[in-house]
Design a protein around this motif. Structure first.
Motif, PDB file in Angstrom:
ATOM      1  N   PRO A   1      -8.585  -4.107   2.564  1.00  0.00           N
ATOM      2  CA  PRO A   1      -7.035  -3.610   2.555  1.00  0.00           C
ATOM      3  C   PRO A   1      -6.907  -2.365   2.906  1.00  0.00           C
ATOM      4  O   PRO A   1      -8.010  -1.322   3.040  1.00  0.00           O
ATOM      5  CB  PRO A   1      -7.004  -3.713   0.944  1.00  0.00           C
ATOM      6  CG  PRO A   1      -8.649  -3.677   0.550  1.00  0.00           C
ATOM      7  CD  PRO A   1      -9.231  -4.131   1.529  1.00  0.00           C
ATOM      8  N   ALA A   2      -5.807  -2.077   3.139  1.00  0.00           N
ATOM      9  CA  ALA A   2      -5.292  -0.402   3.531  1.00  0.00           C
ATOM     10  C   ALA A   2      -4.144   0.058   2.637  1.00  0.00           C
ATOM     11  O   ALA A   2      -3.135  -0.732   2.415  1.00  0.00           O
ATOM     12  CB  ALA A   2      -4.750  -0.206   5.017  1.00  0.00           C
ATOM     13  N   ALA A   3      -4.337   1.153   2.333  1.00  0.00           N
ATOM     14  CA  ALA A   3      -3.178   1.773   1.363  1.00  0.00           C
ATOM     15  C   ALA A   3      -2.030   2.358   2.339  1.00  0.00           C
ATOM     16  O   ALA A   3      -2.351   3.085   3.534  1.00  0.00           O
ATOM     17  CB  ALA A   3      -3.689   2.819   0.444  1.00  0.00           C
ATOM     18  N   CYS A   4      -0.856   2.430   1.885  1.00  0.00           N
ATOM     19  CA  CYS A   4       0.325   2.763   2.324  1.00  0.00           C
ATOM     20  C   CYS A   4       0.126   4.377   2.533  1.00  0.00           C
ATOM     21  O   CYS A   4      -0.484   5.131   1.746  1.00  0.00           O
ATOM     22  CB  CYS A   4       1.474   2.518   1.852  1.00  0.00           C
ATOM     23  SG  CYS A   4       3.042   3.209   2.264  1.00  0.00           S
ATOM     24  N   PRO A   5       0.537   5.126   3.658  1.00  0.00           N
ATOM     25  CA  PRO A   5       0.520   6.438   3.499  1.00  0.00           C
ATOM     26  C   PRO A   5       1.209   6.920   2.591  1.00  0.00           C
ATOM     27  O   PRO A   5       0.774   8.328   2.044  1.00  0.00           O
ATOM     28  CB  PRO A   5       1.323   6.903   4.898  1.00  0.00           C
ATOM     29  CG  PRO A   5       0.996   5.733   5.948  1.00  0.00           C
ATOM     30  CD  PRO A   5       1.032   4.554   5.162  1.00  0.00           C
ATOM     31  N   ASP A   6       2.101   6.424   2.030  1.00  0.00           N
ATOM     32  CA  ASP A   6       3.071   6.878   0.795  1.00  0.00           C
ATOM     33  C   ASP A   6       2.284   6.688  -0.767  1.00  0.00           C
ATOM     34  O   ASP A   6       2.965   6.789  -1.596  1.00  0.00           O
ATOM     35  CB  ASP A   6       4.510   6.402   0.624  1.00  0.00           C
ATOM     36  CG  ASP A   6       5.192   6.824   1.898  1.00  0.00           C
ATOM     37  OD1 ASP A   6       5.017   8.065   2.422  1.00  0.00           O
ATOM     38  OD2 ASP A   6       5.941   6.161   2.318  1.00  0.00           O
ATOM     39  N   GLY A   7       0.992   6.049  -0.644  1.00  0.00           N
ATOM     40  CA  GLY A   7       0.395   5.829  -1.565  1.00  0.00           C
ATOM     41  C   GLY A   7       0.468   4.418  -2.371  1.00  0.00           C
ATOM     42  O   GLY A   7      -0.215   4.321  -3.435  1.00  0.00           O
ATOM     43  N   HIS A   8       1.151   3.472  -1.694  1.00  0.00           N
ATOM     44  CA  HIS A   8       1.105   2.100  -2.210  1.00  0.00           C
ATOM     45  C   HIS A   8       0.139   1.492  -1.980  1.00  0.00           C
ATOM     46  O   HIS A   8      -0.404   1.381  -0.837  1.00  0.00           O
ATOM     47  CB  HIS A   8       2.486   1.474  -1.854  1.00  0.00           C
ATOM     48  CG  HIS A   8       3.913   2.270  -1.977  1.00  0.00           C
ATOM     49  ND1 HIS A   8       4.749   2.673  -1.013  1.00  0.00           N
ATOM     50  CD2 HIS A   8       4.273   2.985  -3.023  1.00  0.00           C
ATOM     51  CE1 HIS A   8       5.820   3.439  -1.526  1.00  0.00           C
ATOM     52  NE2 HIS A   8       5.441   3.419  -2.935  1.00  0.00           N
ATOM     53  N   ASP A   9      -0.168   0.360  -2.819  1.00  0.00           N
ATOM     54  CA  ASP A   9      -1.464  -0.366  -2.580  1.00  0.00           C
ATOM     55  C   ASP A   9      -0.915  -1.809  -2.001  1.00  0.00           C
ATOM     56  O   ASP A   9      -1.742  -2.603  -1.506  1.00  0.00           O
ATOM     57  CB  ASP A   9      -2.155  -0.550  -3.754  1.00  0.00           C
ATOM     58  CG  ASP A   9      -2.839   0.704  -4.041  1.00  0.00           C
ATOM     59  OD1 ASP A   9      -3.376   1.533  -2.961  1.00  0.00           O
ATOM     60  OD2 ASP A   9      -3.116   1.002  -5.185  1.00  0.00           O
ATOM     61  N   ASP A  10       0.195  -2.375  -2.202  1.00  0.00           N
ATOM     62  CA  ASP A  10       0.546  -3.681  -1.723  1.00  0.00           C
ATOM     63  C   ASP A  10       1.036  -3.882  -0.092  1.00  0.00           C
ATOM     64  O   ASP A  10       2.304  -3.485   0.163  1.00  0.00           O
ATOM     65  CB  ASP A  10       1.783  -3.919  -2.537  1.00  0.00           C
ATOM     66  CG  ASP A  10       2.257  -5.781  -2.596  1.00  0.00           C
ATOM     67  OD1 ASP A  10       1.298  -6.260  -1.803  1.00  0.00           O
ATOM     68  OD2 ASP A  10       3.195  -6.271  -2.894  1.00  0.00           O
ATOM     69  N   THR A  11      -0.134  -4.054   0.730  1.00  0.00           N
ATOM     70  CA  THR A  11       0.141  -3.831   1.960  1.00  0.00           C
ATOM     71  C   THR A  11      -0.497  -5.211   2.543  1.00  0.00           C
ATOM     72  O   THR A  11      -1.130  -5.919   2.088  1.00  0.00           O
ATOM     73  CB  THR A  11      -0.585  -2.708   2.855  1.00  0.00           C
ATOM     74  OG1 THR A  11      -1.922  -2.810   2.443  1.00  0.00           O
ATOM     75  CG2 THR A  11      -0.121  -1.414   2.045  1.00  0.00           C
TER      76      THR A  11
END
Length: 68
Positions: free
Chosen positions: A27-37
């Motif tokens: 998984p990869a986290a969004c640059p804005d800090g979100h985990d739902d990618t």
């Protein structure tokens, strides 16, 4: 090193992550800090792949031979 494209389901932004192929499913986290990618399907590697199927050289029910 391959680049993988992800999209954040929370904010809708897309971003790229460079990582080894062995970590492609991580998984990869969004640059804005979100985990739902979600990882997007890349068509870059598919766009250059052209295949040409050879047309049959002769007709007939058994590929050009005489059926009898």
């Amino acid at each position: 090193m391959p680049t993988y494209e992800f999209r954040c389901r929370e904010c809708g932004s897309t971003f790229d992550v460079q990582r080894p192929m062995t970590a492609s499913a991580d998984p990869a986290a969004c640059p804005d800090g979100h985990d739902d990618t979600v990882k997007l399907l890349s068509v870059v590697g598919l766009a250059g792949a052209k295949t040409t199927a050879a047309a049959p050289q002769a007709g007939g029910c058994c590929g050009g031979g005489c059926c009898g």
